[in-house]
Write a protein that holds these residues in place. Structure first.
Motif, PDB file in Angstrom:
ATOM      1  N   MET A  14       1.265  -1.153   0.350  1.00  7.78           N
ATOM      2  CA  MET A  14       0.149  -0.464  -0.022  1.00  7.78           C
ATOM      3  C   MET A  14       0.504   1.573   0.075  1.00  7.78           C
ATOM      4  O   MET A  14       0.775   1.897  -0.758  1.00  7.78           O
ATOM      5  CB  MET A  14      -0.605  -0.381   1.652  1.00  7.78           C
ATOM      6  CG  MET A  14      -1.559  -1.325   0.861  1.00  7.78           C
ATOM      7  SD  MET A  14      -2.929  -0.656  -0.762  1.00  7.78           S
ATOM      8  CE  MET A  14      -4.230   1.181   0.534  1.00  7.78           C
ATOM      9  N   GLY A  15       1.977   1.488   0.878  1.00  4.93           N
ATOM     10  CA  GLY A  15       3.088   2.243   0.902  1.00  4.93           C
ATOM     11  C   GLY A  15       3.256   2.580  -0.293  1.00  4.93           C
ATOM     12  O   GLY A  15       3.739   3.663  -0.848  1.00  4.93           O
ATOM     13  N   THR A  16       4.151   1.928  -1.587  1.00  2.66           N
ATOM     14  CA  THR A  16       4.429   1.902  -2.428  1.00  2.66           C
ATOM     15  C   THR A  16       3.301   2.289  -3.474  1.00  2.66           C
ATOM     16  O   THR A  16       3.991   2.901  -4.301  1.00  2.66           O
ATOM     17  CB  THR A  16       5.516   0.616  -2.414  1.00  2.66           C
ATOM     18  OG1 THR A  16       6.119   0.278  -1.765  1.00  2.66           O
ATOM     19  CG2 THR A  16       5.562   0.782  -4.165  1.00  2.66           C
ATOM     20  N   ASN A  17       2.272   1.442  -3.525  1.00  5.50           N
ATOM     21  CA  ASN A  17       1.420   2.071  -4.818  1.00  5.50           C
ATOM     22  C   ASN A  17       1.154   4.116  -4.520  1.00  5.50           C
ATOM     23  O   ASN A  17       0.678   4.572  -5.205  1.00  5.50           O
ATOM     24  CB  ASN A  17       0.025   1.243  -3.964  1.00  5.50           C
ATOM     25  CG  ASN A  17      -0.156   0.106  -4.866  1.00  5.50           C
ATOM     26  OD1 ASN A  17       0.781  -0.689  -6.096  1.00  5.50           O
ATOM     27  ND2 ASN A  17      -0.498  -0.817  -4.094  1.00  5.50           N
ATOM     28  N   HIS A  18       0.322   4.589  -2.914  1.00  4.19           N
ATOM     29  CA  HIS A  18       0.087   5.394  -2.280  1.00  4.19           C
ATOM     30  C   HIS A  18       1.447   6.268  -3.221  1.00  4.19           C
ATOM     31  O   HIS A  18       1.577   7.650  -3.842  1.00  4.19           O
ATOM     32  CB  HIS A  18       0.126   5.895  -1.297  1.00  4.19           C
ATOM     33  CG  HIS A  18      -1.069   4.836  -0.513  1.00  4.19           C
ATOM     34  ND1 HIS A  18      -2.352   5.774  -1.155  1.00  4.19           N
ATOM     35  CD2 HIS A  18      -1.475   4.646  -0.059  1.00  4.19           C
ATOM     36  CE1 HIS A  18      -3.193   4.934  -0.399  1.00  4.19           C
ATOM     37  NE2 HIS A  18      -2.803   4.383   0.175  1.00  4.19           N
ATOM     38  N   ALA A  19       2.765   5.859  -2.952  1.00  2.00           N
ATOM     39  CA  ALA A  19       3.848   6.997  -3.087  1.00  2.00           C
ATOM     40  C   ALA A  19       3.710   7.254  -4.641  1.00  2.00           C
ATOM     41  O   ALA A  19       4.396   8.194  -4.736  1.00  2.00           O
ATOM     42  CB  ALA A  19       5.364   6.305  -3.043  1.00  2.00           C
ATOM     43  N   ASN A  20       3.421   5.750  -5.413  1.00  2.00           N
ATOM     44  CA  ASN A  20       4.001   5.911  -6.993  1.00  2.00           C
ATOM     45  C   ASN A  20       2.792   6.518  -7.267  1.00  2.00           C
ATOM     46  O   ASN A  20       2.907   8.017  -8.800  1.00  2.00           O
ATOM     47  CB  ASN A  20       3.726   4.095  -7.325  1.00  2.00           C
ATOM     48  CG  ASN A  20       4.899   4.061  -7.740  1.00  2.00           C
ATOM     49  OD1 ASN A  20       5.739   4.350  -7.581  1.00  2.00           O
ATOM     50  ND2 ASN A  20       5.292   2.308  -6.871  1.00  2.00           N
ATOM     51  N   SER A  21       1.507   6.733  -7.125  1.00  2.00           N
ATOM     52  CA  SER A  21       0.868   7.893  -7.273  1.00  2.00           C
ATOM     53  C   SER A  21       0.705   9.790  -7.088  1.00  2.00           C
ATOM     54  O   SER A  21       1.060  10.241  -7.857  1.00  2.00           O
ATOM     55  CB  SER A  21      -0.332   7.732  -6.282  1.00  2.00           C
ATOM     56  OG  SER A  21      -1.233   5.616  -6.705  1.00  2.00           O
ATOM     57  N   LEU A  22       1.956   9.507  -5.418  1.00  2.00           N
ATOM     58  CA  LEU A  22       2.024  10.681  -5.586  1.00  2.00           C
ATOM     59  C   LEU A  22       3.301  11.470  -6.734  1.00  2.00           C
ATOM     60  O   LEU A  22       3.196  12.916  -7.051  1.00  2.00           O
ATOM     61  CB  LEU A  22       2.520  10.827  -4.484  1.00  2.00           C
ATOM     62  CG  LEU A  22       1.720  10.889  -2.717  1.00  2.00           C
ATOM     63  CD1 LEU A  22       2.067  10.844  -2.023  1.00  2.00           C
ATOM     64  CD2 LEU A  22       0.514  11.921  -3.052  1.00  2.00           C
ATOM     65  N   ILE A  23       4.032  10.790  -7.047  1.00  2.00           N
ATOM     66  CA  ILE A  23       5.021  10.968  -7.776  1.00  2.00           C
ATOM     67  C   ILE A  23       4.844  11.333  -9.244  1.00  2.00           C
ATOM     68  O   ILE A  23       5.191  11.894 -10.228  1.00  2.00           O
ATOM     69  CB  ILE A  23       6.114   9.845  -7.559  1.00  2.00           C
ATOM     70  CG1 ILE A  23       7.127   9.742  -6.249  1.00  2.00           C
ATOM     71  CG2 ILE A  23       7.193   9.995  -8.814  1.00  2.00           C
ATOM     72  CD1 ILE A  23       8.291   8.428  -6.078  1.00  2.00           C
ATOM     73  N   ALA A  24       3.450  10.119  -9.781  1.00  2.00           N
ATOM     74  CA  ALA A  24       3.296  10.161 -10.674  1.00  2.00           C
ATOM     75  C   ALA A  24       1.959  11.939 -10.901  1.00  2.00           C
ATOM     76  O   ALA A  24       1.401  11.840 -11.832  1.00  2.00           O
ATOM     77  CB  ALA A  24       2.280   8.840 -10.944  1.00  2.00           C
ATOM     78  N   ASP A  25       1.836  12.433  -9.808  1.00  2.00           N
ATOM     79  CA  ASP A  25       1.431  13.456 -10.213  1.00  2.00           C
ATOM     80  C   ASP A  25      -0.917  12.700  -9.800  1.00  2.00           C
ATOM     81  O   ASP A  25      -1.301  13.676 -10.608  1.00  2.00           O
ATOM     82  CB  ASP A  25       1.510  14.449 -10.761  1.00  2.00           C
ATOM     83  CG  ASP A  25       2.986  15.127 -10.754  1.00  2.00           C
ATOM     84  OD1 ASP A  25       3.636  15.186  -8.959  1.00  2.00           O
ATOM     85  OD2 ASP A  25       3.391  15.872 -11.444  1.00  2.00           O
ATOM     86  N   LYS A  26      -0.467  11.665  -9.605  1.00  2.00           N
ATOM     87  CA  LYS A  26      -2.050  11.884 -10.108  1.00  2.00           C
ATOM     88  C   LYS A  26      -2.999  12.063  -8.377  1.00  2.00           C
ATOM     89  O   LYS A  26      -4.545  11.704  -8.414  1.00  2.00           O
ATOM     90  CB  LYS A  26      -2.157   9.663  -9.768  1.00  2.00           C
ATOM     91  CG  LYS A  26      -1.579   9.218 -10.907  1.00  2.00           C
ATOM     92  CD  LYS A  26      -1.550   8.251 -10.978  1.00  2.00           C
ATOM     93  CE  LYS A  26      -1.373   7.390 -11.902  1.00  2.00           C
ATOM     94  NZ  LYS A  26      -0.989   5.673 -12.080  1.00  2.00           N
ATOM     95  N   VAL A  27      -2.571  12.778  -7.848  1.00  2.00           N
ATOM     96  CA  VAL A  27      -2.933  13.132  -6.656  1.00  2.00           C
ATOM     97  C   VAL A  27      -2.850  14.795  -6.966  1.00  2.00           C
ATOM     98  O   VAL A  27      -1.613  15.578  -6.431  1.00  2.00           O
ATOM     99  CB  VAL A  27      -2.504  13.065  -5.384  1.00  2.00           C
ATOM    100  CG1 VAL A  27      -3.347  14.079  -3.932  1.00  2.00           C
ATOM    101  CG2 VAL A  27      -2.311  11.672  -4.890  1.00  2.00           C
TER     102      VAL A  27
END
Length: 53
Positions: A14-27
């Motif tokens: 979960m942490g990795t998925n959240h981090a990847n979303s943040l890095i990809a500017d999805k948030v």
């Protein structure tokens, strides 16, 4: 609007998925600023991945 700075504790699935979303500017208006995990190799692995993007 200022960005919200986010830190993630635990770089498992979960942490990795959240981090990847943040890095990809999805948030919108959010920025990943820190990661923490008891397993040092997980932090190093994730940091290395982020530097390559």
């Amino acid at each position: 609007m200022d960005k919200v700075r986010i830190g993630i504790i635990g770089m498992g699935g979960m942490g990795t998925n959240h981090a990847n979303s943040l890095i990809a500017d999805k948030v919108p208006n959010a920025e990943l600023t820190a990661v923490c995990d008891i397993r040092t190799e997980m932090k190093i692995c994730f940091i290395a991945q982020g530097e390559n993007k």
